[in-house]
Motif scaffolding. Structure first.
Motif, PDB file in Angstrom:
ATOM      1  N   HIS A   8       0.848  -1.177   0.000  1.00  0.00           N
ATOM      2  CA  HIS A   8       0.000   0.000   0.000  1.00  0.00           C
ATOM      3  C   HIS A   8       0.891   1.237   0.000  1.00  0.00           C
ATOM      4  O   HIS A   8       1.606   1.514   0.964  1.00  0.00           O
ATOM      5  CB  HIS A   8      -0.901   0.007   1.243  1.00  0.00           C
ATOM      6  CG  HIS A   8      -2.061   0.953   1.121  1.00  0.00           C
ATOM      7  ND1 HIS A   8      -3.346   0.532   0.864  1.00  0.00           N
ATOM      8  CD2 HIS A   8      -2.123   2.301   1.203  1.00  0.00           C
ATOM      9  CE1 HIS A   8      -4.142   1.570   0.809  1.00  0.00           C
ATOM     10  NE2 HIS A   8      -3.424   2.663   1.006  1.00  0.00           N
ATOM     11  N   GLY A   9       0.902   1.975  -1.136  1.00  0.00           N
ATOM     12  CA  GLY A   9       1.754   3.148  -1.238  1.00  0.00           C
ATOM     13  C   GLY A   9       1.335   4.239  -0.263  1.00  0.00           C
ATOM     14  O   GLY A   9       0.168   4.327   0.134  1.00  0.00           O
ATOM     15  N   GLU A  10       2.315   5.102   0.126  1.00  0.00           N
ATOM     16  CA  GLU A  10       2.029   6.168   1.082  1.00  0.00           C
ATOM     17  C   GLU A  10       1.038   7.184   0.530  1.00  0.00           C
ATOM     18  O   GLU A  10       0.295   7.812   1.284  1.00  0.00           O
ATOM     19  CB  GLU A  10       3.331   6.877   1.462  1.00  0.00           C
ATOM     20  CG  GLU A  10       4.291   5.991   2.239  1.00  0.00           C
ATOM     21  CD  GLU A  10       5.554   6.760   2.628  1.00  0.00           C
ATOM     22  OE1 GLU A  10       5.669   7.934   2.202  1.00  0.00           O
ATOM     23  OE2 GLU A  10       6.387   6.187   3.341  1.00  0.00           O
ATOM     24  N   ASP A  11       1.033   7.367  -0.780  1.00  0.00           N
ATOM     25  CA  ASP A  11       0.133   8.345  -1.383  1.00  0.00           C
ATOM     26  C   ASP A  11      -1.177   7.723  -1.854  1.00  0.00           C
ATOM     27  O   ASP A  11      -2.016   8.403  -2.443  1.00  0.00           O
ATOM     28  CB  ASP A  11       0.819   9.028  -2.566  1.00  0.00           C
ATOM     29  CG  ASP A  11       1.291   8.013  -3.615  1.00  0.00           C
ATOM     30  OD1 ASP A  11       1.327   6.800  -3.275  1.00  0.00           O
ATOM     31  OD2 ASP A  11       1.599   8.410  -4.745  1.00  0.00           O
ATOM     32  N   ARG A  12      -1.334   6.443  -1.586  1.00  0.00           N
ATOM     33  CA  ARG A  12      -2.560   5.756  -2.025  1.00  0.00           C
ATOM     34  C   ARG A  12      -3.629   5.884  -0.938  1.00  0.00           C
ATOM     35  O   ARG A  12      -3.359   5.648   0.249  1.00  0.00           O
ATOM     36  CB  ARG A  12      -2.261   4.279  -2.293  1.00  0.00           C
ATOM     37  CG  ARG A  12      -3.480   3.463  -2.696  1.00  0.00           C
ATOM     38  CD  ARG A  12      -3.096   2.023  -2.913  1.00  0.00           C
ATOM     39  NE  ARG A  12      -4.288   1.179  -3.131  1.00  0.00           N
ATOM     40  CZ  ARG A  12      -4.220  -0.138  -3.307  1.00  0.00           C
ATOM     41  NH1 ARG A  12      -3.033  -0.762  -3.281  1.00  0.00           N
ATOM     42  NH2 ARG A  12      -5.331  -0.831  -3.503  1.00  0.00           N
ATOM     43  N   PRO A  13      -4.877   6.253  -1.298  1.00  0.00           N
ATOM     44  CA  PRO A  13      -5.929   6.377  -0.272  1.00  0.00           C
ATOM     45  C   PRO A  13      -6.307   5.005   0.302  1.00  0.00           C
ATOM     46  O   PRO A  13      -6.062   3.960  -0.308  1.00  0.00           O
ATOM     47  CB  PRO A  13      -7.088   7.015  -1.029  1.00  0.00           C
ATOM     48  CG  PRO A  13      -6.840   6.655  -2.465  1.00  0.00           C
ATOM     49  CD  PRO A  13      -5.353   6.616  -2.646  1.00  0.00           C
ATOM     50  N   LEU A  14      -6.887   5.028   1.480  1.00  0.00           N
ATOM     51  CA  LEU A  14      -7.358   3.796   2.111  1.00  0.00           C
ATOM     52  C   LEU A  14      -8.705   3.383   1.494  1.00  0.00           C
ATOM     53  O   LEU A  14      -9.382   4.179   0.849  1.00  0.00           O
ATOM     54  CB  LEU A  14      -7.512   4.008   3.618  1.00  0.00           C
ATOM     55  CG  LEU A  14      -6.256   4.495   4.358  1.00  0.00           C
ATOM     56  CD1 LEU A  14      -6.554   4.643   5.845  1.00  0.00           C
ATOM     57  CD2 LEU A  14      -5.101   3.538   4.140  1.00  0.00           C
ATOM     58  N   GLU A  15      -9.037   2.111   1.704  1.00  0.00           N
ATOM     59  CA  GLU A  15     -10.286   1.574   1.151  1.00  0.00           C
ATOM     60  C   GLU A  15     -11.374   1.547   2.224  1.00  0.00           C
ATOM     61  O   GLU A  15     -11.143   1.081   3.337  1.00  0.00           O
ATOM     62  CB  GLU A  15     -10.072   0.150   0.616  1.00  0.00           C
ATOM     63  CG  GLU A  15      -9.090   0.098  -0.545  1.00  0.00           C
ATOM     64  CD  GLU A  15      -8.801  -1.336  -0.978  1.00  0.00           C
ATOM     65  OE1 GLU A  15      -9.178  -2.254  -0.194  1.00  0.00           O
ATOM     66  OE2 GLU A  15      -8.222  -1.547  -2.061  1.00  0.00           O
TER      67      GLU A  15
END
Length: 312
Positions: free
Chosen positions: A267-274
């Protein structure tokens, strides 16, 4: 080739009946039997009543009881009278405001046994049959009022709510709740009381009973209201989860985890959570705060719209 019916006599000889079979007349005014739907519905109702009746006798008469339905038939009143004993207890029930009647029948000796047990006696065997005294009739009537209540409850709307015990007869020919050739629905029961078995029966005029039963079974089932279904779905609580992307691991790796181990997640740092309901992702969100509590900020709801569009 001709096939002849062969009949064997008592002495073992074989005779041939070459005469044609005599057709049986069918009475269109009297059905041969109850329909399958009516038989199933009545058998279930009387079976429920039998269980309630057994529990009532066990508690009120202090007599271990087990009652089962033997059969439910459609007969004329004359046919019913010919099957009950010459002397028996016939509890007559009627409704003064309507043409509703019923008979609950069981041996006189059994009725006397119930009364003796209710008064604290220790007899466990049926007593010699005789007419009931006024006090005994009052006790039996109180017991049968409750029994009739169980019968009304088990048959639902098939019996009048005002049907009540009115009298006791000892001969079915004199009871005559309907004319001799009118049809009655007869339920026959096997009553095991302590260590002996007796028979009992209930007779109900068929005309009104079957008419009400037909109306009940043929009533159209209410179609589900889409608005009601939607309301229940919209009001049902669901569990919403904010999660990172998952990672697959082997069972051995999970068992070897210890305090201090660091797991890398895809999970990338800039990727939003689900934001998910069960296994369905409905939105994307970022971690935020609301006072002293963690919170999430919805960053995209496109996933929610696509989920609705994909739902059949």
């Amino acid at each position: 080739m001709q096939i002849e019916d062969s009949v064997r006599t008592d002495d073992g000889a074989s005779t041939t009946d070459a005469g044609p079979a005599v057709p049986e007349r069918y009475d269109f005014g009297r059905p041969a039997a109850l329909s399958r739907e009516h038989t199933r519905a009545l058998a279930g109702a009387f079976d429920a009543f039998a269980r309630l009746w057994a529990m009532q006798l066990t508690s009120k008469a202090r007599l271990r009881s087990h009652i089962t339905v033997e059969r439910v038939t459609l007969e004329t009143y004359d046919e019913y009278v010919s099957t009950v004993p010459a002397t028996t207890t016939l509890v007559l029930c009627s409704d003064e405001d309507a043409d509703a009647r019923a008979i609950i029948e069981f041996p006189v000796s059994t009725a006397l046994l119930w009364i003796v047990k209710m008064l604290g006696g220790d007899s466990a065997r049926p007593l010699e049959a005789r007419s009931l005294t006024p006090i005994e009739f009052a006790l039996l009537r109180a017991l049968m009022d409750e029994t009739l209540g169980h019968l009304r409850g088990s048959l639902g709307g098939l019996l009048s709510e005002r049907l009540a015990v009115t009298a006791v007869q000892y001969n079915a020919a004199f009871a005559q709740i309907v004319s001799a050739q009118e049809l009655v629905v007869v339920a026959r029961f096997s009553m095991r009381l302590a260590d002996h078995t007796e028979s009992a029966s209930i007779a109900l005029p068929a005309a009104v009973l079957l008419e009400r039963l037909t109306d009940t079974t043929s009533a159209p089932h209410a179609a589900p209201d889409p608005d009601v279904v939607r309301h229940h779905v919209e009001e049902a609580p669901v569990e919403l989860t904010l999660r990172l992307a998952s990672r697959a691991m082997l069972p051995g790796e999970v068992l070897d985890l210890a305090v201090g181990d660091v797991l890398t997640l895809p999970h990338g740092e800039d990727r939003p959570l689900e934001l998910a309901i069960g296994d369905h992702v409905v939105a994307a969100a970022a971690v935020g705060a609301n006072g002293a509590r963690l919170a999430c900020v919805i960053t995209s709801s496109d996933l929610s719209r696509s989920l609705v569009e994909e739902t059949p």
